[in-house]
Design a protein around this motif. Structure first.
Motif, PDB file in Angstrom:
ATOM      1  N   UNK A   1       0.861  -1.188   0.000  1.00  0.00           N
ATOM      2  CA  UNK A   1       0.000   0.000   0.000  1.00  0.00           C
ATOM      3  C   UNK A   1       0.892   1.232   0.000  1.00  0.00           C
ATOM      4  N   UNK A   2       0.430   2.313  -0.655  1.00  0.00           N
ATOM      5  CA  UNK A   2       1.263   3.520  -0.607  1.00  0.00           C
ATOM      6  C   UNK A   2       1.132   4.145   0.783  1.00  0.00           C
ATOM      7  N   UNK A   3       2.105   4.995   1.169  1.00  0.00           N
ATOM      8  CA  UNK A   3       2.124   5.471   2.565  1.00  0.00           C
ATOM      9  C   UNK A   3       0.808   6.072   3.060  1.00  0.00           C
ATOM     10  N   UNK A   4       0.145   6.971   2.289  1.00  0.00           N
ATOM     11  CA  UNK A   4      -1.112   7.514   2.826  1.00  0.00           C
ATOM     12  C   UNK A   4      -2.168   6.421   3.030  1.00  0.00           C
ATOM     13  N   UNK A   5      -2.229   5.462   2.095  1.00  0.00           N
ATOM     14  CA  UNK A   5      -3.222   4.390   2.197  1.00  0.00           C
ATOM     15  C   UNK A   5      -2.908   3.518   3.414  1.00  0.00           C
TER      16      UNK A   5
END
Lengths: 411, 609
Positions: B452-456
């Protein structure tokens, strides 16, 4: 090991830190100390070091003002706490018994009457005895003779109804003798103590002339009920409105906060009687609550007693095997009175065979008396009379409103 | 100004509700109720008790100025313990364990023997007149170096419905109170620390979520000022602003004090009866009042109306104190004539009060008793202005300014709760308490493990639906699918007004299971969640969406769409697949899996080519 005393200043080390505290007490092997924040915590004694013992000056308290123009009331305490004070330094809660301390805790009392106080015992009410009832009866009688407008008895709630019944029989009074207590401890801001005390004082200066219990009528702080001393029962372990009149409505009410007193037509009026003291009581009396399958051998324990009250089932029954044992007790001179566990309603041992057998065995019907009131009455009657016929006559007679000829509709 | 801002001493007290099955001192559920669901009510008076020192606690005394009858609402989820009609049950062990878990997260030391105390509170919010509270652990620290001094376990108070009416559903819900040292030095740091502590609390997975479940109190002082406690800040993002505004307020009060001193200002004890001046006045408040009193504040002219915080003047502070007596507010000459009070009336008041040009006059009105009480309060507060900043407990107003609530409580207001036995924290029990993975650590792991990307990853880790998300992944659901169904879809639907709070973690898992088994298409997720939120049981919601589109029907729909766009299809060939896909999906409204649609569409495109 250092002998710590409550209130000593100490230093504690723990959690990599050192802090000042006040020693309070020992609990389960730990030292309980109070931190500056007010919290108590339990710490190992090894972590404490003694710092000092502060000089605590007794607080300079203002003397409460008593108005000479108001009626005089006597407050007699038996150990029930009507007022208490919290020492936030040590957390100790102390009961207050002197008139000054009570007035300081409940200042509004001073607008109802002026007070004198006497402490005749300081017991938990489960430790009440016949002797203390007698001391109480004498103390009340003394106050009545000196002409007080009313008497307030502070009492623990557990056995308050027994004591109210006992005093009802022992003392005839021209003025109100009001029993009062609190269900929630007097140290808490929500305690029922203050409202009950104010209502009790108002009832004590009212046109009433009998022994009564004044306690919360509802869970709200809206009114107190005035219960006849011989018809009242504690019917809840903890609620403010635990006290209920049984088999009759309360004889009055005190509204709060306006403190207006309303008496029912049944209430005995002030001045109807002269003060009389008859404090003799027979202690060798018992109260047995029967249950299914109960061994009649327990009756052996009552050999040598002079009176026994049974709390029977339903209309007033015990099992058939008990009849013989009861007949033997009666033959040996024990006065046996039947009451009912139902609490509501009247005993009638003429309906079923067991009942008829009980009557034949010499058991008296306790009519609609509450079991514990019948016990107290029997103790008192046996203190006044020896002759079986006289005892039966007194037990059957309505002396203080403890029994009623009619079971009225709607209760 | 900023660079010369005075150093700040600030600390936080964070109150967080725990998500236990039962309340702290009884076996009632920890459920909040609607007022209309109440099944009864009762009324009580609270009375301050005298302490050994012959003093009544000053905060308690302040409350007693207005003797009040409180009404309490009861529910089928409350009992006699909340009513103060039954002694408390033993301390809830589940709550103790959660509290100790939090203590471990901050590296604290547990108290070996925990004692429950009674803390006197007679504002009506506790039926007993005290709040039960126990100190559980001490001596922790935060990553930035600030200290966590204590963690206490306490019962939540009853919720105020209106001024003197309280609802008992909240009373007794376990709360932890976490107190930092006065170690925070900037408004931003106060907010960051509050955020960090909140994150740690949520990491336990055992705290309540949503509005009102966490409340921050902020303790603030600046040099020359005084300790002020701001109660009940619920919005995390307002914390820095609240601190800035309090600093500003204290600076302004200090400046006002210095100027007042320079003018030789003083406060008269006299209350001047000016009722007669307002016979026939146009001010309806003064006209109706039984008594109007004037208080002369010598040398205060211009300062009473001076702004000390956005929307707040020194006059607002005087008014707050006066309101304790039951009056609506005050009038003062810095803002008069106005509010129907005529210039001549002001002049008469000034004359009667013998007020000079430098003096201000404050007017209070009400019944004789209220007016006298209010005048006394104004005199008291004006006197404090000559000393600078009073120690106070304040409450936050909507925008971040604050109003006076009550004096800071004295220290001596606790005594033991004798109805509760002490609880021992044995060494082995303490050491056996697991330290949960912090949500920020979890977010990192989601990045690495699930791609998952960091914000997600952060969104997943801090989502209320985290337990369902983790459970789904344990059951083998693809992280991206789980993320979409459990984390993002509810947020999007909530924005559209869907009450996703009604959808349980189990419901999300049921939805995922239906997708995995091919019973419904991914595209049906919003419809499913909406249906479940609307009260449809999950099985029924799934069943209503399962294959109402037959293969024949799908083919018919595709042929119709291709037929309507013959030219486009001829031009694009297989390149039309993407654009047409969207149209077909719209038509079948998510009832067919995208993969099936795409296959059927490809087949039909090939056929028509």
């Amino acid at each position: 090991m250092t002998e710590y005393r409550s209130g000593d200043l100490v230093r504690c080390t723990g959690g990599g830190r050192e802090y000042a505290a006040t020693y309070i007490t020992e609990r389960d092997g730990k030292a309980v100390v109070k931190l500056d924040s007010g919290y108590n915590i339990g710490v190992p004694f090894e972590t404490l070091s003694w710092e000092g013992r502060p000089e605590i000056e007794p607080p300079g308290l203002a003397r409460p003002f008593q108005r000479e123009d108001l009626p005089e009331l006597a407050i007699i305490s038996t150990g029930g706490t009507i007022a208490s004070r919290v020492d936030y330094r040590t957390g100790a809660v102390t009961s207050q018994f002197s008139a000054e301390d009570i007035l300081r805790a409940i200042p509004d009392l001073a607008s109802i009457g002026r007070f004198r106080t006497e402490q005749i015992s300081s017991i938990l009410s489960e430790n009440m005895t016949r002797r203390i009832w007698q001391d109480l009866a004498r103390a009340i009688f003394h106050d009545l003779k000196s002409g007080v407008a009313g008497v307030i008895v502070t009492h623990g709630t557990d056995t308050m109804a027994y004591s109210a019944a006992a005093i009802s029989f022992m003392v005839e009074t021209p003025v109100p003798v009001i029993f009062v207590g609190s269900q929630r401890s007097a140290d808490r801001p929500s305690s029922d103590n203050a409202m009950n005390a104010l209502c009790a004082a108002s009832a004590a200066v009212s046109p009433l002339g009998e022994v009564a219990v004044v306690m919360h009528a509802t869970t709200s702080d809206d009114r107190c009920a005035i219960h006849r001393g011989t018809r009242v029962r504690k019917m809840h372990t903890s609620r403010r409105d635990a006290f209920q009149s049984m088999g009759m409505p309360p004889i009055g009410r005190v509204d709060y906060p306006d403190l207006s007193v309303t008496l029912s037509g049944e209430a005995v009026a002030r001045g109807e009687r002269e003060p009389v003291l008859r404090e003799k009581m027979e202690e060798r009396c018992g109260l047995v609550s029967f249950h299914p399958g109960m061994d009649p051998l327990v009756l052996e324990a009552y050999r040598g007693y002079r009176g026994l009250v049974l709390a029977g089932t339903g209309l007033g029954h015990v099992s058939t095997p008990w009849v013989k044992g009861l007949a033997e007790l009666a033959r040996d001179g024990v006065s046996v009175v039947m009451t009912s566990q139902c609490l509501h309603g009247r005993v009638c041992d003429r309906v079923y065979d067991t009942g008829r057998d009980l009557l034949a065995a010499g058991v008296m019907e306790g009519e609609d008396m509450l079991p514990e009131v019948a016990l107290v009455k029997l103790m008192w009657v046996l203190g006044q009379a020896d002759d079986d016929r006289e005892v039966r006559a007194l037990m059957g007679e309505n002396l203080r409103g403890e029994t009623r000829g009619r079971s009225t509709h709607g209760l | 100004m900023d660079s010369e801002a005075p150093p700040l001493m600030a600390g936080l007290e964070i109150h967080q509700q725990l998500d236990t099955c039962e309340k702290l001192f009884c076996h009632c559920p920890t459920r909040l109720r609607e007022v209309k669901e109440r099944n009864g009510e009762f009324t009580r008076f609270l009375r301050a008790t005298e302490s050994e020192m012959g003093e009544i606690d000053r905060a308690a005394l302040e409350e007693m100025r207005t003797i009040r009858r409180f009404t309490y609402y009861t529910y089928d989820t409350t009992c006699l313990v909340e009513d103060d009609e039954e002694p408390p049950a033993p301390l809830n062990q589940e709550a103790v364990a959660i509290c100790l878990t939090i203590a471990r997260c901050f590296g604290m030391h547990p108290v070996e023997q925990v004692h429950t105390m009674r803390k006197i509170v007679i504002d009506g919010s506790n039926t007993c007149g005290f709040q039960r509270t126990a100190l559980v652990a001490m001596g922790g620290s935060l990553p930035g170096g600030a200290r966590i001094e204590t963690i206490c376990l306490e019962e939540d108070a009853a919720q105020r419905v209106t001024d003197q009416v309280f609802s008992l559903d909240r009373l007794g819900i376990p709360l932890v109170e976490i107190t930092t040292g006065p170690d925070l030095r900037t408004p931003e740091e106060v907010q960051e620390v509050a955020e960090y502590i909140g994150m740690v609390l949520r990491s336990t997975g055992k705290v309540k979520r949503g509005k009102g479940t966490i409340r921050q109190d902020i303790n603030i002082s600046i040099p020359g000022g005084a300790r002020v406690e701001i109660k009940g800040v619920q919005e995390l993002e307002l914390i820095a602003e609240v601190v800035r505004r309090e600093m500003e307020r204290q600076e302004n009060l200090i400046a006002i004090r210095d100027e007042l001193k320079g003018r030789g200002a003083c406060v008269d004890e006299d209350q001047i009866d000016v009722t007669s001046i307002f016979k026939g006045t146009k001010s309806s408040i003064l006209e109706k009042a039984k008594m109007v009193l004037a208080v002369r504040l010598k040398g205060f002219s211009g300062f009473v109306g001076k702004e000390i915080q956005p929307g707040r003047r020194l006059g607002s502070e005087l008014a707050d104190y006066a309101k304790r007596c039951g009056v609506g507010g005050i009038f003062h000459t810095d803002e008069l004539p106005a509010y129907g009070i005529a210039a001549e009336e002001v002049q008469s008041v000034r004359e009667k009060a013998m007020a000079g040009d430098d003096d201000a006059v404050v007017l209070v009105a009400g019944s004789a008793e209220k007016a006298r009480c209010a005048a006394k309060q104004v005199i008291r507060r004006a006197g404090m202005a000559l000393a600078g900043v009073p120690e106070e407990t304040r409450r936050m107003l909507e925008d971040g300014s604050t109003a006076y609530m009550r004096p800071l409580p004295g220290a001596a207001r606790m005594y033991p709760e004798t109805d509760i036995f002490p609880v021992s924290v044995e060494k082995a029990f303490w050491e056996g308490i697991p330290v949960p993975e912090l949500l920020i650590g979890k977010a990192k792991r989601f990045e690495q493990e699930f791609g998952l990307d960091p914000p997600a990853a952060y969104q997943a880790a801090t989502s209320e639906n985290l337990p369902a998300f983790e459970e789904a992944i344990r059951e083998g659901v693809k992280p991206t699918l789980a993320f979409r169904v459990i984390i993002t879809a509810p947020v999007e639907l909530a924005r559209k007004g869907v009450d996703v709070g009604k959808v349980s973690q189990a419901d999300y898992l049921a939805i995922l299971s239906a997708i995995e088994r091919g019973r419904v298409a991914k595209e049906a997720v919003p419809d499913l969640i909406t249906a479940i939120a609307g009260g449809t049981p999950p099985d029924q919601a799934v069943a209503s969406l399962v294959t109402p589109v037959s293969n024949d029907e799908l083919t018919r729909i595709i042929r119709k769409i291709i037929g309507e766009r013959k030219e486009f299809v001829a031009q694009k060939g297989m390149g039309a697949l993407g654009p047409l896909m969207g149209l077909v999906m719209q038509e079948v409204r998510g009832k067919v899996d995208g993969k099936l649609v795409s296959e059927a569409l490809r087949r039909e495109l090939e056929r028509s080519a």
